[in-house]
Structures are given as C-alpha cells and as structure tokens.
Design a protein around this motif. Structure first.
Motif, PDB file in Angstrom:
ATOM      1  N   ALA A 157     -18.304 -10.387  12.098  1.00  0.00           N
ATOM      2  CA  ALA A 157     -17.621 -11.685  12.070  1.00  0.00           C
ATOM      3  C   ALA A 157     -17.273 -12.085  10.639  1.00  0.00           C
ATOM      4  O   ALA A 157     -16.173 -12.578  10.366  1.00  0.00           O
ATOM      5  N   ARG A 158     -18.213 -11.833   9.727  1.00  0.00           N
ATOM      6  CA  ARG A 158     -17.940 -12.203   8.333  1.00  0.00           C
ATOM      7  C   ARG A 158     -16.895 -11.285   7.688  1.00  0.00           C
ATOM      8  O   ARG A 158     -16.180 -11.699   6.774  1.00  0.00           O
ATOM      9  N   LEU A 159     -16.806 -10.039   8.189  1.00  0.00           N
ATOM     10  CA  LEU A 159     -15.744  -9.161   7.698  1.00  0.00           C
ATOM     11  C   LEU A 159     -14.366  -9.696   8.130  1.00  0.00           C
ATOM     12  O   LEU A 159     -13.398  -9.611   7.374  1.00  0.00           O
ATOM     13  N   TRP A 160     -14.299 -10.233   9.349  1.00  0.00           N
ATOM     14  CA  TRP A 160     -13.057 -10.892   9.781  1.00  0.00           C
ATOM     15  C   TRP A 160     -12.705 -12.018   8.804  1.00  0.00           C
ATOM     16  O   TRP A 160     -11.543 -12.171   8.396  1.00  0.00           O
ATOM     17  N   LEU A 161     -13.701 -12.789   8.424  1.00  0.00           N
ATOM     18  CA  LEU A 161     -13.461 -13.917   7.519  1.00  0.00           C
ATOM     19  C   LEU A 161     -13.051 -13.426   6.131  1.00  0.00           C
ATOM     20  O   LEU A 161     -12.175 -14.014   5.483  1.00  0.00           O
ATOM     21  N   ASN A 162     -13.688 -12.353   5.677  1.00  0.00           N
ATOM     22  CA  ASN A 162     -13.315 -11.756   4.388  1.00  0.00           C
ATOM     23  C   ASN A 162     -11.851 -11.323   4.399  1.00  0.00           C
ATOM     24  O   ASN A 162     -11.075 -11.611   3.471  1.00  0.00           O
ATOM     25  N   ASP A 163     -11.449 -10.631   5.478  1.00  0.00           N
ATOM     26  CA  ASP A 163     -10.086 -10.112   5.554  1.00  0.00           C
ATOM     27  C   ASP A 163      -9.069 -11.239   5.753  1.00  0.00           C
ATOM     28  O   ASP A 163      -7.927 -11.140   5.288  1.00  0.00           O
ATOM     29  N   ALA A 164      -9.491 -12.301   6.432  1.00  0.00           N
ATOM     30  CA  ALA A 164      -8.615 -13.469   6.569  1.00  0.00           C
ATOM     31  C   ALA A 164      -8.352 -14.097   5.199  1.00  0.00           C
ATOM     32  O   ALA A 164      -7.241 -14.546   4.902  1.00  0.00           O
ATOM     33  N   THR A 165      -9.383 -14.114   4.361  1.00  0.00           N
ATOM     34  CA  THR A 165      -9.224 -14.664   3.014  1.00  0.00           C
ATOM     35  C   THR A 165      -8.225 -13.840   2.212  1.00  0.00           C
ATOM     36  O   THR A 165      -7.344 -14.393   1.538  1.00  0.00           O
ATOM     37  N   ARG A 166      -8.349 -12.525   2.290  1.00  0.00           N
ATOM     38  CA  ARG A 166      -7.386 -11.688   1.564  1.00  0.00           C
ATOM     39  C   ARG A 166      -5.959 -11.926   2.067  1.00  0.00           C
ATOM     40  O   ARG A 166      -5.013 -11.984   1.286  1.00  0.00           O
ATOM     41  N   THR A 167      -5.810 -12.103   3.369  1.00  0.00           N
ATOM     42  CA  THR A 167      -4.485 -12.354   3.933  1.00  0.00           C
ATOM     43  C   THR A 167      -3.879 -13.613   3.344  1.00  0.00           C
ATOM     44  O   THR A 167      -2.713 -13.632   2.932  1.00  0.00           O
ATOM     45  N   VAL A 168      -4.658 -14.680   3.285  1.00  0.00           N
ATOM     46  CA  VAL A 168      -4.145 -15.952   2.768  1.00  0.00           C
ATOM     47  C   VAL A 168      -3.821 -15.842   1.280  1.00  0.00           C
ATOM     48  O   VAL A 168      -2.765 -16.310   0.824  1.00  0.00           O
ATOM     49  N   VAL A 169      -4.723 -15.234   0.514  1.00  0.00           N
ATOM     50  CA  VAL A 169      -4.478 -15.102  -0.924  1.00  0.00           C
ATOM     51  C   VAL A 169      -3.247 -14.240  -1.173  1.00  0.00           C
ATOM     52  O   VAL A 169      -2.387 -14.572  -2.008  1.00  0.00           O
ATOM     53  N   ALA A 170      -3.126 -13.133  -0.452  1.00  0.00           N
ATOM     54  CA  ALA A 170      -1.968 -12.252  -0.635  1.00  0.00           C
ATOM     55  C   ALA A 170      -0.678 -12.968  -0.249  1.00  0.00           C
ATOM     56  O   ALA A 170       0.339 -12.860  -0.945  1.00  0.00           O
ATOM     57  N   ASN A 171      -0.710 -13.710   0.868  1.00  0.00           N
ATOM     58  CA  ASN A 171       0.490 -14.436   1.292  1.00  0.00           C
ATOM     59  C   ASN A 171       0.872 -15.510   0.290  1.00  0.00           C
ATOM     60  O   ASN A 171       2.053 -15.716  -0.005  1.00  0.00           O
ATOM     61  N   GLY A 172      -0.130 -16.214  -0.241  1.00  0.00           N
ATOM     62  CA  GLY A 172       0.143 -17.255  -1.220  1.00  0.00           C
ATOM     63  C   GLY A 172       0.704 -16.696  -2.509  1.00  0.00           C
ATOM     64  O   GLY A 172       1.682 -17.217  -3.058  1.00  0.00           O
ATOM     65  N   LEU A 173       0.096 -15.625  -3.011  1.00  0.00           N
ATOM     66  CA  LEU A 173       0.596 -15.007  -4.233  1.00  0.00           C
ATOM     67  C   LEU A 173       1.996 -14.436  -4.036  1.00  0.00           C
ATOM     68  O   LEU A 173       2.835 -14.502  -4.934  1.00  0.00           O
ATOM     69  N   ARG A 174       2.257 -13.895  -2.848  1.00  0.00           N
ATOM     70  CA  ARG A 174       3.591 -13.353  -2.575  1.00  0.00           C
ATOM     71  C   ARG A 174       4.644 -14.455  -2.662  1.00  0.00           C
ATOM     72  O   ARG A 174       5.758 -14.230  -3.154  1.00  0.00           O
ATOM     73  N   LEU A 175       4.331 -15.637  -2.202  1.00  0.00           N
ATOM     74  CA  LEU A 175       5.271 -16.755  -2.298  1.00  0.00           C
ATOM     75  C   LEU A 175       5.577 -17.111  -3.747  1.00  0.00           C
ATOM     76  O   LEU A 175       6.651 -17.642  -4.047  1.00  0.00           O
ATOM     77  N   LEU A 176       4.651 -16.823  -4.641  1.00  0.00           N
ATOM     78  CA  LEU A 176       4.857 -17.087  -6.068  1.00  0.00           C
ATOM     79  C   LEU A 176       5.429 -15.882  -6.799  1.00  0.00           C
ATOM     80  O   LEU A 176       5.667 -15.943  -8.008  1.00  0.00           O
ATOM     81  N   GLY A 177       5.634 -14.782  -6.079  1.00  0.00           N
ATOM     82  CA  GLY A 177       6.141 -13.576  -6.721  1.00  0.00           C
ATOM     83  C   GLY A 177       5.102 -12.865  -7.554  1.00  0.00           C
ATOM     84  O   GLY A 177       5.443 -12.151  -8.500  1.00  0.00           O
ATOM     85  N   VAL A 178       3.830 -13.021  -7.191  1.00  0.00           N
ATOM     86  CA  VAL A 178       2.710 -12.451  -7.951  1.00  0.00           C
ATOM     87  C   VAL A 178       1.984 -11.447  -7.059  1.00  0.00           C
ATOM     88  O   VAL A 178       1.841 -11.657  -5.851  1.00  0.00           O
ATOM     89  N   SER A 179       1.506 -10.364  -7.638  1.00  0.00           N
ATOM     90  CA  SER A 179       0.851  -9.321  -6.858  1.00  0.00           C
ATOM     91  C   SER A 179      -0.572  -9.721  -6.469  1.00  0.00           C
ATOM     92  O   SER A 179      -1.212 -10.534  -7.129  1.00  0.00           O
ATOM     93  N   ALA A 180      -1.042  -9.109  -5.382  1.00  0.00           N
ATOM     94  CA  ALA A 180      -2.426  -9.294  -4.930  1.00  0.00           C
ATOM     95  C   ALA A 180      -3.127  -7.954  -5.074  1.00  0.00           C
ATOM     96  O   ALA A 180      -3.168  -7.152  -4.145  1.00  0.00           O
ATOM     97  N   PRO A 181      -3.700  -7.660  -6.239  1.00  0.00           N
ATOM     98  CA  PRO A 181      -4.242  -6.319  -6.504  1.00  0.00           C
ATOM     99  C   PRO A 181      -5.439  -5.986  -5.621  1.00  0.00           C
ATOM    100  O   PRO A 181      -6.190  -6.879  -5.202  1.00  0.00           O
ATOM    101  N   GLU A 182      -5.596  -4.709  -5.346  1.00  0.00           N
ATOM    102  CA  GLU A 182      -6.762  -4.241  -4.596  1.00  0.00           C
ATOM    103  C   GLU A 182      -7.915  -3.877  -5.511  1.00  0.00           C
ATOM    104  O   GLU A 182      -9.058  -3.792  -5.076  1.00  0.00           O
ATOM    105  N   ARG A 183      -7.598  -3.685  -6.779  1.00  0.00           N
ATOM    106  CA  ARG A 183      -8.623  -3.369  -7.779  1.00  0.00           C
ATOM    107  C   ARG A 183      -8.282  -4.080  -9.077  1.00  0.00           C
ATOM    108  O   ARG A 183      -7.121  -4.240  -9.417  1.00  0.00           O
ATOM    109  N   MET A 184      -9.313  -4.463  -9.822  1.00  0.00           N
ATOM    110  CA  MET A 184      -9.098  -5.081 -11.132  1.00  0.00           C
ATOM    111  C   MET A 184     -10.148  -4.529 -12.098  1.00  0.00           C
ATOM    112  O   MET A 184     -11.241  -4.170 -11.703  1.00  0.00           O
TER     113      MET A 184
END
Length: 557
Positions: free
Chosen positions: A530-557
């Motif tokens: 269940a918490r993995l679902w929540l983790n992946d939901a968070t990545r979805t929102v962050v990636a979607n938000g950054l995409r709207l700003l034209g900014v990448s959502a890196p998988e590694r830093m």
C-alpha cells in the motif's frame, strides 16, 4: 476519493436535502468545492455550501448544515461530518476512501491533474517575441519559461492553445542592425545608434562567408544583403537557443508578412468601417481616446509610412481572423504603456477588450553572482543572455527559477543558491523527491516488493497521520493546475510542489511506522504494498507538476 469527487458527493447530498424538504433545488450551483482546513484537527476537508444556500432557501445556515451533515454521513467513504461556526461542514474520510487516491493517481499516470475546465476556449498565446537584432536577453528568457509553462497549463485544462512568436523583421531597428553588420564587416566602429557585441562580428563574418562579394557592392545593396542574411542568421540562433531551452512555438509570425500581404490596409479599412479613424495634420489617426487611451494614435504618418501601432492593429486582427477567441500577449516590464492603447484598439475593432484581449506584464530579472548583479554578457556585450543563464545554473534550474515567482514581481537569480545540491535550492529539493521515489521503486523491485494488482491494493492500510497528510497534499494537484491556468500563474505549481508535496513526502518517508521496504528477513506485507502505491503516486504528481514547468523529473541524482 479525490476532492472533486467529494465535492460531487456534497452537492448530491445538498440536492437530496432540498428535495426532501420541498425546497427549490434550482438554486444549487453547477459545481462546488471542498477545501483543506488550515488546522488538520478540523477534519480532512471543509465545505461552505450550507452558508452559500441558506439565504436562497430561507433556512438558517446551521439548520441546513445539520441536515447536510446527516445526509453526508450516510455517503460511502465519509467517516464523520461536524458542524462548525455559523454553518461550516468539517468532513473526515475513512482511511479506505482517503487511501484510494493513491491508486487513482497511479492509474491515471500523466493524465492526473488534467481537466476540461477551459474546454472550448481558443487562446492565442504570444510570448518572448524578441527582436532579431541580438540574442535573447534575460528578460525574454523569463517569458520563455513562464509562457511555455502557461501554454502547458492551459492545454492541461482543456484549452485549444496556439503559441506564437512575433518576428519583428521590419522597421528601423532592423535597418540599424544591418548597418551595424556592415560596419563590422568593414572593420569600422558600430553606428552611434547601432548594435555592439561580439555576436555582431560573428554574424557579419558568417554573412561574408556566404556572400563573399558583399563588400564589393554599393552601400545600399550591401546593407540589404546584411539585412536579409543577418536577420535570418540571428533568428536561426534565437530559435536554436529557445529550442535548447525546451521552448518551441506553433507559429513564427513575420511582421514583414503583414506589410507584404496588405494586412495593414485591411486593418485600416476595418477600423474605418467601425467609425474610429480620422485624418489630421496630413496623417491617419485612430481615435483610441474614446475607449480610455490617454491619447489618439497615429496609424499612418504624413509621409505615408505605417507606424508600429498600425502593425499591432493588423497583427491583432490577423489573430482574431484565425479564430482565436482570446489573444494573450506577454510583454516586458517597459511595456506598461501598451495596455491602455491595445485595449482601446481591440474596442475600436468592435471587440470586448476584457474578453478578447489579455496583456500580461513581466518584471525585471537579475542574475546575481557573489552578491552582485551580473551586468553583461561575454558575447552580447550589453545584456545577460539566455545562454549566460543556462551556462550559470543549467536549463532545469533556469526554468524553475523563472517560473516559481509571480511574473509581476522582480527577481534576483542567485547563481550560488541555484547550483547548490541542498534543500535550500528549490529545484533540487523538488527533483530530489522525484529521484527518491524512483530509487524506492528500484529498491522495492530488488527485494521482490511490487504493488501487485489493483484489486489487491488495501487503501485502508494508509491510515497513519503522515500517510494521510501526503494523500491530502497529492489530492490538491488538479485544483492547483486549474487555478494556475485560470489565473495565468504557473508559479502556483512550483510553490505547491516545494511547499506541500515535497515536505509531506519527506515526513512520510522518514516516519518509522511508514516504512515502505521490509526490514531484513521481514516478509513483504500488504502495508508495504500500500505504501509503495503511495510512493509511486507521489512520483506521478511530482513528475506531472515538473512537466508543466518544463523541468525534468530525474530518476537519479
């Protein structure tokens, strides 16, 4: 359950209450909203619908709120409803209804946050439009970031958007540019009213390489060669630098085409038909003072030359004739005086200036290094350019920094801050969430933890305070997108990511009771999934938000 879904439940409950009491249900709005209370102890969401309806139906707000609370309390997913103050409804969801949002987000993927809020609107969005007489300076870069983000937001909310770059390839500034190139080719100083900087010498040399005979021509012919070839080279460079910045336009519109196609004459004829053109002092004028302008405007000078304002009129008419209901123009800080004349111009065409024309003004940007503003470019000589900014802090940081502030406020971009790998750097702080959620997903796969089938998801297990806080933050995303689009404020997305989602995720991740990965030989359980679902939901929102700003959502830093 999303806030939008809960709002529909509240509206349905209100309809049932009014119908049961024999009250007029036609007073109900088409839609309502629920908000997160500032104090979490007051519930998950709050509604003011009882207060809005009480006078219309002649029932005291607390009485109406009581009936609504009783009806809402029977709705699936609603744990409890309390009445506060004069008639506020404080609503709590049960853990299963709240946790279900994680699956909704993951399954929606890139579509989460999108809506049809602005469906049916045809919007022409013009931004940057720097003259092709030099590289894009830092003020233009701000509109590149903000304008592109705004186009993404408008499209995400259902609008039909055409992005446009107005290419000023006619007029006196182009003549000065050509004279400057010719002087550089001859090894002479730039004209007093001309352009300087290393880029002038570079373009002049390129023109000579293409046209070796140019300096053997008479001065007028040579200047024309430098005008045509130089403008083309400069604009190719502008387009290339914007493309590297992640900004492409649907249309690149040449001012010269307005002249060549006779569109200035067409605009003048249309304005005459509306009865707002007059002749005085040998010139042709538009009576814009009838619509609030501080003075009437010349369209054609006494010597027969068209004015810049005449081209503005023709260009506006061209956009409207192409079917755009709303024309949005983004201008620099020195263009406040344009608002009154452009609004009056739209009215002279018979349009509604408040509905058909929107002008946004952006404030100044400074690049700061070691506490002092960077004053000039190595290449352009007089201004800080797009390339200077990107070289200093990178594309992602540049776009995020320019889009995270309200465009009507001046900003200083501190090179040291925006290159720092720490939470003080806003873009690093948000992108770190994207990278961390991706890392969790990779580590989960290594230990055999997967989300499993959607039917196996147990949302009721996401009942911890930190999980609930993160779920509520993620639930706000669609409303943030809609508001940012409607108010033309992309900075709302950036601030939401860094002030709501990122801190909520870090608190969730750091909470021992909310561990996603099992410890040691601990078996994988439903709670981990269940918490993995929540983790992946968070990545979805962050990636979607950054995409709207034209900014990448890196998988590694």
């Amino acid at each position: 359950m999303t806030p939008a879904e809960l709002a529909e439940v509240v509206l349905a409950a209100a309809h049932a209450v009014l119908t049961d009491r024999g009250l007029d249900s036609s007073v109900l709005p088409e839609r309502t909203t629920v908000e997160r209370p500032r104090n979490p102890e007051h519930g998950d969401y709050a509604s003011t619908l009882a207060l809005q309806l009480s006078k219309k139906v002649g029932v005291p707000p607390r009485d109406l709120a009581g009936a609504l609370a009783e009806q809402l309390g029977r709705a699936p997913g609603v744990k409890s409803v309390e009445i506060a103050g004069p008639g506020f409804l404080n609503i709590r969801l049960d853990a299963a209804a709240a946790g279900q949002l994680a699956r909704t987000i993951v399954e929606a993927g890139a579509d989460y946050g999108r809506s049809e809020r602005l469906a049916g609107q045809r919007i022409n969005l013009e931004f940057v439009s720097a003259n092709p007489t030099g590289p894009v300076h830092i003020g233009g870069v701000r509109w590149a970031a903000v304008g592109d983000a705004l186009s993404r937001l408008l499209r995400a909310t259902g609008a039909d958007v055409g992005t446009e770059y107005y290419f000023n390839d006619a007029g006196s500034q182009i003549d000065r540019f050509a004279r400057s190139l010719l002087a550089a080719a001859k090894g002479e100083a730039a004209p007093e009213d001309g352009y300087g900087g290393a880029y002038i010498a570079e373009i002049a040399a390129e023109v000579q390489a293409r046209r070796p005979e140019v300096l053997s021509l008479d001065e007028a012919a040579a200047q024309e060669v430098f005008r045509v070839e130089g403008v083309a080279l400069m604009f190719d460079e502008i387009r290339s630098s914007l493309r590297d910045f992640g900004v492409e336009f649907d249309t690149y519109f040449n001012e010269k085409d307005l002249h060549d196609r006779g569109e200035l004459d067409l605009a003048l004829a249309r304005l005459r038909e509306q009865g707002h053109v007059f002749e005085a002092e040998g010139a042709t004028w538009l009576r814009t003072t009838e619509f609030g302008d501080d003075k009437d405007r010349v369209l054609r000078k006494s010597n027969g030359e068209w004015t810049y304002f005449a081209a503005d009129c023709a260009y506006y008419l061209d956009k409207r004739e192409r079917g755009f209901e709303r024309v949005v123009i983004m201008l620099g800080a020195d263009h406040h005086g344009y608002i009154g004349r452009m609004k009056a111009m739209a009215a002279c065409f018979g349009d509604d200036p408040e509905r058909n024309l929107e002008i946004l003004i952006g404030q100044l940007v400074n690049l700061v290094r070691d506490g002092a503003p960077v004053r000039m470019s190595k290449r352009a000589g007089t201004v800080v350019t797009l390339e200077d900014l990107v070289e200093a802090i990178g594309v992602d940081a540049s776009r995020y920094a320019l889009a995270r502030y309200s465009s009507d406020s001046p900003i200083d971009i501190d090179v040291e801050l925006w290159t720092r790998a720490s939470r003080e750097n806003p873009v690093y702080y948000v992108q770190y969430v994207a990278a961390r959620t991706a890392s969790v997903a990779r580590n989960a796969a290594e230990v055999g933890l997967t989300r499993g089938d959607a039917d196996d998801f147990r949302p009721e297990l996401l009942g911890h305070e930190k999980e609930n806080e993160l779920l509520k933050a993620l639930a706000e995303f669609p409303a943030v997108v809609s508001t940012a689009a409607e108010l033309r404020e992309p900075h709302r997305v950036a601030r939401y990511l860094e002030e709501s989602v990122a801190p909520a995720y870090h608190r969730f991740f750091d909470e021992p009771a909310c561990r996603i990965l099992p410890r040691g030989d601990e078996p994988v359980g439903d709670g981990n999934r269940a918490r993995l679902w929540l983790n992946d939901a968070t990545r979805t929102v962050v990636a979607n938000g950054l995409r709207l700003l034209g900014v990448s959502a890196p998988e590694r830093m």
